[in-house]
Enzyme design. Structure first.
Site, short mmCIF file in Angstrom:
data_model
loop_
_atom_site.label_atom_id
_atom_site.label_comp_id
_atom_site.label_asym_id
_atom_site.label_seq_id
_atom_site.Cartn_x
_atom_site.Cartn_y
_atom_site.Cartn_z
CG HIS A 3 -2.03 0.98 1.11
ND1 HIS A 3 -1.90 2.30 1.44
CD2 HIS A 3 -3.28 0.82 0.63
CE1 HIS A 3 -3.04 2.92 1.18
NE2 HIS A 3 -3.90 2.05 0.69
CG ASP B 6 -8.48 -3.94 -3.20
OD1 ASP B 6 -9.69 -3.74 -3.12
OD2 ASP B 6 -7.67 -3.05 -3.48
N1 CMC Z 1 3.84 -7.41 -4.96
C1 CMC Z 1 5.16 -7.51 -5.08
N2 CMC Z 1 6.03 -6.52 -4.81
C2 CMC Z 1 5.51 -5.36 -4.40
C3 CMC Z 1 4.11 -5.18 -4.26
C4 CMC Z 1 3.28 -6.27 -4.56
N3 CMC Z 1 1.95 -6.16 -4.43
N4 CMC Z 1 3.87 -3.93 -3.84
C5 CMC Z 1 5.06 -3.34 -3.74
N5 CMC Z 1 6.05 -4.20 -4.08
C6 CMC Z 1 7.49 -3.97 -4.05
C7 CMC Z 1 7.92 -3.13 -5.24
O1 CMC Z 1 8.26 -3.93 -6.34
C8 CMC Z 1 9.11 -2.39 -4.66
O2 CMC Z 1 10.19 -3.27 -4.60
P1 CMC Z 1 11.71 -2.72 -4.81
O3 CMC Z 1 11.99 -1.88 -3.62
O4 CMC Z 1 12.54 -3.95 -4.89
O5 CMC Z 1 11.70 -1.94 -6.10
C9 CMC Z 1 8.68 -2.13 -3.20
O6 CMC Z 1 7.76 -3.18 -2.89
C10 CMC Z 1 8.00 -0.80 -2.99
O7 CMC Z 1 6.93 -0.75 -3.92
P2 CMC Z 1 6.32 0.55 -4.56
O8 CMC Z 1 5.86 0.22 -5.95
O9 CMC Z 1 7.26 1.70 -4.35
O10 CMC Z 1 5.09 0.73 -3.65
P3 CMC Z 1 3.99 1.78 -3.89
O11 CMC Z 1 3.72 2.35 -2.57
O12 CMC Z 1 4.34 2.73 -4.98
O13 CMC Z 1 2.78 0.92 -4.44
C11 CMC Z 1 0.81 -0.27 -4.54
C12 CMC Z 1 1.63 0.72 -3.72
C13 CMC Z 1 -0.51 -0.48 -3.79
C14 CMC Z 1 0.50 0.31 -5.92
C15 CMC Z 1 1.59 -1.60 -4.66
O14 CMC Z 1 1.87 -2.11 -3.39
C16 CMC Z 1 0.87 -2.61 -5.51
O15 CMC Z 1 1.00 -2.57 -6.74
N6 CMC Z 1 0.09 -3.53 -4.88
C17 CMC Z 1 -0.70 -4.45 -5.65
C18 CMC Z 1 -1.97 -3.74 -6.13
C19 CMC Z 1 -2.95 -3.55 -5.02
O16 CMC Z 1 -3.20 -4.45 -4.24
N7 CMC Z 1 -3.57 -2.36 -4.98
C20 CMC Z 1 -4.60 -2.03 -4.00
C21 CMC Z 1 -4.16 -0.97 -3.04
S1 CMC Z 1 -5.27 -0.81 -1.63
C22 CMC Z 1 -6.80 -0.30 -2.24
C23 CMC Z 1 -6.79 0.91 -3.09
O17 CMC Z 1 -6.10 1.89 -2.84
O18 CMC Z 1 -7.54 0.93 -4.05
#
Ligand code: CMC
Length: 433
Positions: free
Chosen positions: A311, A368
């Site tokens: 998240h 989710d």
């Molecule tokens: N699976 C695998 N790796 C992940 C995931 C995941 N779901 N989420 C983050 N990471 C890794 C990412 O690859 C990165 O790794 P590294 O440091 O090696 O590059 C690290 O964790 C930090 O990730 P980030 O992309 O900087 O995290 P973010 O805060 O930008 O992304 C997110 C947040 C929600 C978009 C992401 O966690 C994600 O894509 N999750 C899956 C989609 C999801 O479940 N979304 C629903 C969010 S909650 C409800 C809503 O808001 O609608």
């Protein structure tokens, strides 16, 4: 409710190459500290750069509060756990929109308005016939929410007393009717009219599942589970769709148009669309027999994301996921059902939470991860999951829009650091290589 704005926290000093600038520090109700850079460019020529606004407070807001480190969510100060246990969706909607739990009179009056406005114009009902059966319900939902602007022209301008509440009631009531109609259209079934005798959640289930010759009578546990689902999704401060609604609303766009934009923002798989992606991922594991360990290895090699994990703000367990994780098995047990996907989800969670990849990145289940389990128990088809999220989020979008409107906010207009080509001349087509 405490209605104070941010408190002053003294001044921050920013040392620039040729100048020192003093910037006010502001402190929120829950001790969040921020540096107010509003005057930075005027005083120094500099702007701040923060791609995706991840370190930017775009507004002072009184609606919801998240402590991502501790895993806390509150609506207008009230913990989500208390609302999930004691409140109803409509009561929570009024709390979000107006700032306090409603009186019994206000609640009754608002429920009457929901009944009064539950139908959509016949012209709008005909619009559904224009969509192909393969049309995605989120596309239909956003189009039809915007189309409400055409059929509700009497509540587009908010100057008159009572207009806002009327528009808000119409949106909260009609999104249910439109959402159910989107589903019925995509499944080639006749559209059902709402039934004024039914309360909010039951009425939606009726429009989804009744047939012209047979009324659907939902189990009370399913009705309660729907209410819980909607409460948990009702607001979540400055997420992608709320920020979109505020951005559009800041231009003076009407409530319907602004919320239609919110639906589009919600659709993406990194936001509300994740609830579909989670179930599809779990279904793939179930159907293909891929082991959970294999999936996790693929995720760790960055070949795919684990949906429902991670998240932007929570670096701890999402409190909504906690509630859903506990509630989903209870509903299934009461209905006397089992869901193999729930077993897979629990095993997946257990393995991830003890794996260094997830621990070191603070990746926990988000809302989710388990919400689809409740929707499956209710018999909601997968392509409607994000639509369900949108029904729940509508009061939050309305509250966010109202805050922009009431504060007479300036138009939202971020700046950029341009990194494209420097000045160059136009080249006629025949001279281009
Ligand atoms: N699976 C695998 N790796 C992940 C995931 C995941 N779901 N989420 C983050 N990471 C890794 C990412 O690859 C990165 O790794 P590294 O440091 O090696 O590059 C690290 O964790 C930090 O990730 P980030 O992309 O900087 O995290 P973010 O805060 O930008 O992304 C997110 C947040 C929600 C978009 C992401 O966690 C994600 O894509 N999750 C899956 C989609 C999801 O479940 N979304 C629903 C969010 S909650 C409800 C809503 O808001 O609608």
């Amino acid at each position: 409710m405490t209605n104070q704005g941010a408190q002053s926290g003294g001044m921050a000093r920013l040392q620039l190459p040729n100048k020192e600038v003093e910037l006010p520090i502001v402190i929120g109700t829950e001790d969040e500290h921020a540096i107010d850079v509003t005057k930075l460019r005027g005083e120094s020529g500099y702007i701040t750069l923060d791609e995706g606004y991840r370190n930017t407070g775009s507004v002072e807001s009184k609606i919801s509060f998240i402590d991502g480190e501790k895993g806390i969510l509150r609506y207008r100060g009230i913990p989500i756990e208390q609302l999930a246990e004691h409140s109803t969706f409509i009561e929570t909607a009024l709390l979000l929109i107006y700032g306090d739990l409603p009186t019994a009179d206000h609640l009754a009056q608002f429920r009457d308005m929901l009944i009064e406005h539950e139908n959509i114009h016949e012209g709008m009902r005909h619009c559904f016939q224009g969509f192909p059966p393969t049309g995605h319900p989120m596309a239909i939902l956003s189009s039809m929410i915007n189309t409400l602007s055409c059929y509700n022209t009497d509540v587009l301008r908010m100057e008159e007393e009572g207009t806002f509440e009327n528009a808000a009631a119409r949106l909260i009531s009609k999104i249910r009717t439109v959402a159910a109609a989107a589903y019925r259209t995509s499944s080639g079934m006749p559209l059902m009219y709402p039934d004024p005798k039914l309360a909010y959640c039951k009425n939606f289930l009726h429009m989804m599942f009744s047939l012209p010759n047979r009324a659907y009578e939902p189990d009370p546990d399913i009705v309660r589970a729907l209410s819980l689902f909607l409460i948990l999704h009702a607001d979540h401060e400055q997420n992608c769709s709320a920020a979109t609604v505020r951005m559009v609303g800041s231009s003076g766009a009407n409530l319907f148009a602004s919320c239609a934009a919110g639906v589009c923002a919600l659709w993406g798989p990194l936001h509300g669309g994740a609830n579909v992606a989670v179930i599809e991922q779990l279904q793939r594991i179930h159907a293909s027999g891929t082991s959970i360990k294999e999936l996790i290895e693929r995720v760790k090699r960055k070949e795919e994301r684990l949906f429902g994990f991670g998240h932007g703000v929570y670096k701890n367990y999402d409190p909504r996921a906690h509630i859903l994780r506990d509630h989903a098995p209870k509903v299934l047990a009461k209905l006397g059902r089992q869901d193999p996907l729930l077993d897979i989800a629990r095993e997946l969670e257990e393995i991830c939470l003890s794996d260094d990849y997830f621990i070191s990145r603070n990746l926990y289940p988000n809302v989710d991860f388990y919400s689809g389990m409740l929707l499956r128990a209710m018999g909601i088809p997968v392509n409607m999951y994000t639509v369900m999220f949108a029904i729940g989020r509508m009061p939050g979008w309305i509250a966010q829009w109202k805050e922009v409107h009431d504060n007479q906010s300036r138009i939202y207009r971020p700046r950029q650091v341009y990194t494209g080509p420097p000045l160059r001349d136009y080249v006629p087509v025949e001279q281009r290589a």
